[in-house]
Design an enzyme around this catalytic site. Structure first.
Site, short mmCIF file in Angstrom:
data_model
loop_
_atom_site.label_atom_id
_atom_site.label_comp_id
_atom_site.label_asym_id
_atom_site.label_seq_id
_atom_site.Cartn_x
_atom_site.Cartn_y
_atom_site.Cartn_z
N GLY A 2 0.86 -1.18 0.00
CA GLY A 2 0.00 0.00 0.00
C GLY A 2 0.89 1.22 0.00
N GLU A 3 0.68 2.09 0.95
CA GLU A 3 1.52 3.28 1.08
C GLU A 3 2.01 3.31 2.52
OE1 GLU A 3 2.65 5.42 -1.26
OE2 GLU A 3 3.78 6.13 0.47
N CYS A 5 6.05 -5.28 0.32
CA CYS A 5 6.23 -3.94 -0.26
C CYS A 5 6.18 -2.85 0.82
CB CYS A 5 5.23 -3.71 -1.38
SG CYS A 5 5.78 -2.43 -2.51
N ARG A 13 6.19 0.52 -7.37
CA ARG A 13 6.93 1.49 -6.53
C ARG A 13 7.63 0.75 -5.39
NH1 ARG A 13 4.30 5.20 -3.85
NH2 ARG A 13 2.35 4.06 -3.90
N HIS A 62 4.57 -8.11 -4.57
CA HIS A 62 3.21 -8.34 -4.08
C HIS A 62 2.69 -9.72 -4.45
CE1 HIS A 62 2.07 -4.11 -3.16
NE2 HIS A 62 2.98 -3.83 -4.06
N GLU A 116 0.36 -11.17 -3.16
CA GLU A 116 -1.10 -11.14 -2.98
C GLU A 116 -1.82 -10.67 -4.24
OE1 GLU A 116 1.02 -8.96 -1.83
OE2 GLU A 116 0.14 -6.98 -1.50
N1 GLN Z 1 6.36 2.98 -2.41
C1 GLN Z 1 5.37 2.62 -1.46
C2 GLN Z 1 5.75 3.14 -0.08
O1 GLN Z 1 6.68 3.81 0.09
C3 GLN Z 1 5.18 1.11 -1.40
C4 GLN Z 1 4.49 0.64 -2.62
C5 GLN Z 1 3.70 -0.60 -2.48
O2 GLN Z 1 3.42 -1.12 -1.40
N2 GLN Z 1 3.27 -1.08 -3.61
O3 GLN Z 1 5.07 2.86 0.85
#
Ligand code: GLN
Length: 284
Positions: free
Chosen positions: A67-68, A100, A170, A257, A259
């Protein structure tokens, strides 16, 4: 965990503050069905979304989804989940897997982040480089060979025969393995634009049953030379690749990922690790 009449209850949580948590729950269910076909001791798997401290407390193991990471950490902070999460990962040392953004949160050190803008949970003695491959449009897929899957699920999931198709969005990479120190990674605090996780002492009862040890590299993404299939073994050696999967005791992290692929092989392997950890756990 509890058990009734030879059935083992195991509760696995997926942190559901933001990101791809639902996809993990689906794949966990699929993985558990594959495992139960081979069970000697029957398992009663409970998969649940985790948003509160009491939900976390009921878990034997936890996944932190992609996610973020800045958003997840902010929401965790506002909902008073950061400290319970740190205790879960670093004090009681229960099995935890971050994908991630989840890997970023589990790192002891992360760069490319505004100072004060993001809190880490920690648990893995590594420094991650966020957004290593660039922005969203630079997302890509790659076939991975993940040797640790070889002995999973009894007969194994040989990724030399059938590679693991991994999705990188990312994605971070592990750019440095840090020494396993008791306490904080102090040297890291001096690196520019880097945040570190606060230190935690492992529960002494848990420490007797678990050796935290060093970080193991579990997977790499072959570098550009390998991707171009350059027929020069020396070049391939020089391009050992970016580290995209690591493990240290109870903590596992992947840059990609699983998932989002529908391939349950890593989930099956990880649930096997969870069973082993639950069996090893000291009695309270
Ligand atoms: N770049 C994202 C972050 O810094 C992570 C990206 C992702 O989970 N797909 O959280």
């Amino acid at each position: 965990m509890g058990s009734t009449e030879g059935v083992m209850d195991i509760t696995v949580g997926v942190l559901a503050l933001q990101g791809a948590f639902n996809e993990h729950v689906q794949l966990l269910r699929q993985a558990a069905r594959m495992l139960s076909a081979k069970d000697i001791v029957e398992k009663n798997w409970i998969f649940k979304e985790v948003r509160t401290e009491s939900e976390l407390k009921s878990c034997d193991a936890l996944i932190l989804p992609g996610g973020e990471s800045t958003t997840i950490s902010l929401v965790a902070q506002r909902s008073n989940m950061l400290e319970p999460l740190r205790d879960f990962v670093k004090v009681t040392r229960k099995p935890t897997w971050g994908t991630c953004a989840g890997l970023i949160l589990l790192a002891e050190s992360a760069n490319r982040t505004k100072r004060g803008g993001q809190e880490l949970i920690g648990g893995l003695d590594v420094r991650v480089n966020r957004n290593h491959f660039g922005r969203q449009i630079e997302s890509f897929e790659a076939d991975l060979n993940l040797p640790f899957l070889k002995n999973a699920n009894g007969q194994g999931f040989d990724t030399t025969q059938s590679p693991f198709r991994a999705i990188f969005i990312r994605a971070p990479i592990v750019e440095k393995l840090l020494p396993n120190v008791a306490g904080e990674q102090e040297g890291e605090a001096k690196v520019d634009d880097t945040v570190i996780a606060p230190s935690r002492a492992i529960d002494p009862n848990v420490a007797r049953a678990i050796n935290v040890g060093e970080v193991e590299i579990m997977g790499t993404l072959p570098g550009r030379a390998a991707a171009l299939k350059v027929d020069d073994s020396r070049k391939l050696d020089a391009e050992a690749g970016d580290i995209i999967a690591v493990r240290q005791a109870n903590v596992f992290g992947t840059s990609f990922h699983p998932e989002l692929t529908g391939d349950p092989r890593i989930h099956v392997w990880w649930l096997e690790q969870v069973v082993e950890a639950v069996n090893r756990r000291p009695n309270p």
